[in-house]
Design an enzyme around this catalytic site. Structure first.
Site, mmCIF file in Angstrom:
data_model
loop_
_atom_site.group_PDB
_atom_site.id
_atom_site.type_symbol
_atom_site.label_atom_id
_atom_site.label_comp_id
_atom_site.label_asym_id
_atom_site.label_seq_id
_atom_site.Cartn_x
_atom_site.Cartn_y
_atom_site.Cartn_z
ATOM 1 N N ASP A 177 71.882 153.030 78.602
ATOM 2 C CA ASP A 177 72.628 153.186 79.845
ATOM 3 C C ASP A 177 73.678 154.287 79.755
ATOM 4 O O ASP A 177 73.936 154.829 78.687
ATOM 5 C CB ASP A 177 73.296 151.858 80.233
ATOM 6 C CG ASP A 177 73.843 151.088 79.031
ATOM 7 O OD1 ASP A 177 74.318 151.736 78.081
ATOM 8 O OD2 ASP A 177 73.797 149.851 79.043
ATOM 9 N N ASN B 81 77.927 137.391 80.724
ATOM 10 C CA ASN B 81 77.156 136.759 81.799
ATOM 11 C C ASN B 81 75.649 136.837 81.555
ATOM 12 O O ASN B 81 74.852 136.541 82.439
ATOM 13 C CB ASN B 81 77.499 137.386 83.152
ATOM 14 C CG ASN B 81 77.179 138.874 83.216
ATOM 15 O OD1 ASN B 81 76.614 139.438 82.274
ATOM 16 N ND2 ASN B 81 77.527 139.509 84.323
ATOM 17 N N HIS C 169 73.971 139.633 80.626
ATOM 18 C CA HIS C 169 73.315 140.909 80.919
ATOM 19 C C HIS C 169 72.871 141.600 79.641
ATOM 20 O O HIS C 169 73.459 141.431 78.571
ATOM 21 C CB HIS C 169 74.205 141.826 81.787
ATOM 22 C CG HIS C 169 75.373 142.454 81.086
ATOM 23 N ND1 HIS C 169 76.665 142.268 81.497
ATOM 24 C CD2 HIS C 169 75.454 143.288 80.029
ATOM 25 C CE1 HIS C 169 77.475 142.961 80.732
ATOM 26 N NE2 HIS C 169 76.759 143.585 79.816
ATOM 27 N N GLU D 190 72.377 143.137 85.420
ATOM 28 C CA GLU D 190 73.259 142.026 85.746
ATOM 29 C C GLU D 190 72.473 140.849 86.339
ATOM 30 O O GLU D 190 71.383 141.031 86.888
ATOM 31 C CB GLU D 190 74.306 142.487 86.761
ATOM 32 C CG GLU D 190 75.190 143.626 86.277
ATOM 33 C CD GLU D 190 76.354 143.157 85.422
ATOM 34 O OE1 GLU D 190 76.273 142.045 84.862
ATOM 35 O OE2 GLU D 190 77.341 143.893 85.313
#
Length: 241
Positions: A67, A135, A137, A142
């Site tokens: 990313d 969370n 990811h 996400e």
């Protein structure tokens, strides 16, 4: 899924670095999918040490990063291009043309996603290194009702921006969007190396590795991959039997 728990960060980092070095020595032209953030820093430091001691060469290695933030130039000290140069690329013998990241300054995001997907389609990763978000990811994929399989621009959730704010002067400076490989691209890697540290990740580790497979916990999709190695420190693995 091969889960390994280490009593210290030093032992985890050394194990991971030796694992990468062995892969590269067996296949000098290996294709590596790489990650950023705080999790891999110690691993990259150990790889640099091994390179400097003559144990491994990156001269034929090709890398693809997961990313990059939208709107940050490669020389911005919070961009992932800068991070990779600081922690790995500038310290080893990898040719500059062999490293690839999404272009955070691309004028046409759709075209940039297509460009990066075309590169990934041509070069399947021998291993994809991953961290794990609080969370669930992976990359910047996400939690959502559905996940994109290819490279895409994602609006970062507030908890992700807050988790990354420690790298910036303030939360306001944290970009609100990023390019990320899609889950489909990640799962195409021949092998996946998931590294997680810290007691605050113990709950999501258990949920991702042993809970139901759901797009609300993107890392749970790793349960569908046939060749996953998980490296945990004792705190991250404390809820696993």
């Amino acid at each position: 899924m091969d889960i390994r728990i280490f009593e210290s960060a030093e032992k985890l980092d050394l194990h991971a670095a030796e694992w990468f070095s062995e892969l590269i020595n067996q296949k000098p032209g290996a294709v590596l999918g790489l990650a950023t953030g705080s999790t891999p820093i110690g691993i990259y430091a150990k790889l640099v040490e091994q390179h400097r001691s003559g144990k491994v060469s990156f001269a034929e290695v090709t890398t693809y990063n997961l990313d990059e933030y939208v709107g940050l130039t490669p020389d911005n000290d919070q961009s992932y291009a800068y991070y990779m140069n600081q922690h790995l690329f500038s310290h080893v013998d990898i040719p500059p043309g062999n490293v690839h990241l999404p272009d955070g300054m691309a004028l046409d995001p759709a075209a940039e996603c297509a460009r990066y997907d075309a590169l990934l389609a041509e070069h399947a990763a021998d291993v994809q290194l991953l961290g794990l978000g609080h969370n669930g990811h992976i990359g910047f994929n996400e939690p959502d009702e559905q996940l994109s399989s290819g490279t895409h621009v994602v609006a970062l959730k507030e908890e992700t921006r807050q988790a990354n704010a420690r790298f910036f002067s303030s939360l306001d400076e944290v970009p609100k969007a990023a390019y990320t490989m899609g889950v489909g691209s990640i799962l195409k890697a021949k092998q996946i190396l998931l590294v997680v540290r810290g007691s605050d990740k113990a709950g999501i580790v258990k949920e991702a590795l042993t809970g139901p497979v759901t797009t609300q916990v993107p890392a749970s999709l790793l349960q569908l991959h046939p060749n996953v190695i998980v490296l945990l420190d004792q705190e991250a693995g404390r809820l696993l039997s």
